[in-house]
Motif scaffolding. Structure first.
Motif, PDB file in Angstrom:
ATOM      1  N   ARG A 181       0.986  -1.238   0.055  1.00 13.65           N
ATOM      2  CA  ARG A 181       0.035   0.000   0.088  1.00 13.65           C
ATOM      3  C   ARG A 181       1.014   1.328  -0.052  1.00 13.65           C
ATOM      4  NH1 ARG A 181      -4.862  -0.140  -1.346  1.00 13.65           N
ATOM      5  NH2 ARG A 181      -5.866   1.249   0.069  1.00 13.65           N
ATOM      6  N   ALA A 209      -0.694  -7.575  -4.527  1.00 15.16           N
ATOM      7  CA  ALA A 209      -1.673  -8.066  -3.472  1.00 15.16           C
ATOM      8  C   ALA A 209      -1.987  -9.498  -3.984  1.00 15.16           C
ATOM      9  CB  ALA A 209      -2.953  -6.968  -3.725  1.00 15.16           C
ATOM     10  N   ARG A 264       0.322   5.169   0.748  1.00 16.54           N
ATOM     11  CA  ARG A 264      -0.500   6.319   1.432  1.00 16.54           C
ATOM     12  C   ARG A 264      -0.186   7.655   1.107  1.00 16.54           C
ATOM     13  NH1 ARG A 264      -4.276   3.763   4.182  1.00 16.54           N
ATOM     14  NH2 ARG A 264      -4.208   1.667   4.641  1.00 16.54           N
ATOM     15  N   PRO A 276      -5.375   6.081  -0.466  1.00 11.13           N
ATOM     16  CA  PRO A 276      -4.106   5.246  -0.638  1.00 11.13           C
ATOM     17  C   PRO A 276      -4.564   4.220  -1.805  1.00 11.13           C
ATOM     18  CG  PRO A 276      -5.511   4.389   1.163  1.00 11.13           C
ATOM     19  CD  PRO A 276      -6.198   5.680   0.453  1.00 11.13           C
ATOM     20  N   THR A 325      -2.909   0.319  -4.172  1.00 12.82           N
ATOM     21  CA  THR A 325      -1.981  -0.645  -4.282  1.00 12.82           C
ATOM     22  C   THR A 325      -1.288  -0.456  -5.582  1.00 12.82           C
ATOM     23  OG1 THR A 325      -3.220  -2.111  -2.446  1.00 12.82           O
ATOM     24  CG2 THR A 325      -1.701  -3.094  -4.632  1.00 12.82           C
ATOM     25  N   GLU A 353       0.706  -4.429   3.973  1.00 13.87           N
ATOM     26  CA  GLU A 353      -0.543  -4.388   4.927  1.00 13.87           C
ATOM     27  C   GLU A 353      -1.332  -5.438   4.822  1.00 13.87           C
ATOM     28  OE1 GLU A 353      -2.120  -0.498   4.884  1.00 13.87           O
ATOM     29  OE2 GLU A 353      -0.395   0.582   5.032  1.00 13.87           O
ATOM     30  N   VAL A 380      -5.150  -6.011   4.339  1.00  6.49           N
ATOM     31  CA  VAL A 380      -6.632  -5.024   4.023  1.00  6.49           C
ATOM     32  C   VAL A 380      -7.683  -5.813   3.371  1.00  6.49           C
ATOM     33  CG1 VAL A 380      -4.849  -2.964   3.324  1.00  6.49           C
ATOM     34  CG2 VAL A 380      -5.379  -4.931   1.760  1.00  6.49           C
TER      35      VAL A 380
END
Length: 333
Positions: free
Chosen positions: A5, A96, A7, A58, A60, A18, A20
């Motif tokens: 991620r 991800a 931000r 934010p 990915t 992270e 998520v």
């Protein structure tokens, strides 16, 4: 799920791995269990906020993935079914465990194509094929100059150019990179770090110059290309890995009758506010059929520089940033 991620727009150091929620399904979307995600120079520009595709924070990162279909939204998913092995292009979200892509940008891959190798197709091979066949209309027997020829984009252009019948001259910056370009179809390779390339290109073309330039580098190599092209040549500006966006002296375009052609593949994938019309979108699937046919014929050989676990995303991005890559670095979620 695990995801990388951002931000803030701060480059690699602004990223974190992270836990998520999975991404929300989109109308006409396809959920994919990501098995491999390609890492590219464009990712670095996005992370710094310097790319034309600027996602909301934010986000990915990651625009090229391969994996397994797990869910479809609505009807008309181009014949896709849960369990299909696919590759996909998406504006962000690839680094991800799961990603959701528009069904029109998801393509079933051949049985013999592994997930890591398949990450070359959604943007890298697609860009090269679109640039050379659609935009420059390369003809058999023409001479093609490819810059950055050992990177994923450059190697793809070398292979696609050779497959379309061009004589390919490549530029590269080390013996290993030169060897990779030759192995993938370059008839000659010029070491651009040894000095200006103009004389070497003219020597290789009998003084006539090249017909097409495929340039993902920009900077000094673009400037030099203007001085070693033939009349009526086409120069494809694909990206600016050198870090400098060149300024074009229009008088050179005039006196040589040159065509300067830009290509942003995201336009064809409907990623931005300005999107390709439906007729062009329909041609995209035909383009992938042609690419997969070339792969099955043994004409395309995706090169994996290395495969790294998702947790090593920073190492992967820095390797690309440091220009150490031959082929593509791939993350394995």
């Amino acid at each position: 799920m695990r995801a990388v991620r951002a931000r803030s727009f701060g480059g690699i150091d602004a990223l974190a791995l992270e836990e998520v929620p999975p991404p929300a399904m989109l109308p006409g979307g396809v959920r994919i269990a990501v098995q491999a995600a390609g890492v590219s120079f464009a990712n670095l520009l996005v992370l710094e906020g310097r790319h034309q595709n600027r996602p909301d924070l934010p986000f990915t990162p990651g625009t090229e993935i391969a994996g397994i279909v797990t869910e479809l939204s609505g009807e008309g998913g181009h014949g896709l079914q849960p369990g299909d092995r696919v590759c996909a292009g998406l504006p962000s979200g690839g680094f991800a465990a799961e990603a959701v892509a528009a069904a029109g940008n998801v393509f079933r891959i051949p049985a013999g194509l592994g997930f890591a190798a398949a990450t070359h197709f959604p943007t890298i091979y697609a860009t090269a094929h679109c640039a050379l066949a659609w935009r420059a209309q390369l003809q058999p027997g023409e001479t093609l100059l490819v810059h950055g020829a050992a990177g994923a984009s450059g190697l793809a252009a070398v292979e696609i150019g050779a497959a379309l019948g061009a004589r390919v001259i490549a530029t590269a910056g080390s013996p290993d990179k030169a060897a990779a370009a030759r192995a993938h179809g370059a008839a000659a390779v010029i070491d651009h770090r040894a000095g200006p390339i103009r004389e070497a290109v003219l020597d290789l073309t009998g003084g006539s110059g090249v017909d097409i330039v495929f340039d993902p580098v920009g900077g000094d190599l673009f400037d030099q290309s203007l001085r070693c092209v033939a009349p009526l040549a086409r120069i494809l500006t694909i990206g600016y890995a050198s870090g400098r966006i060149p300024q074009v002296p229009a008088n050179i375009l005039l006196v040589k009758n040159l065509s300067l052609i830009g290509l942003y593949w995201g336009y064809y994938m409907a990623w931005g506010k300005t999107q390709a019309p439906p007729a062009l979108r329909a041609r995209v699937r035909t383009l992938f059929d042609e690419l997969f046919a070339l792969f099955e014929q043994g004409r395309l050989h995706p090169v994996i520089d290395r495969e790294l676990p998702l947790a090593q995303f920073a190492d992967a991005l820095r390797r690309v940033q440091d220009r150490k890559v031959i082929g593509k670095v791939v993350l394995l979620p």
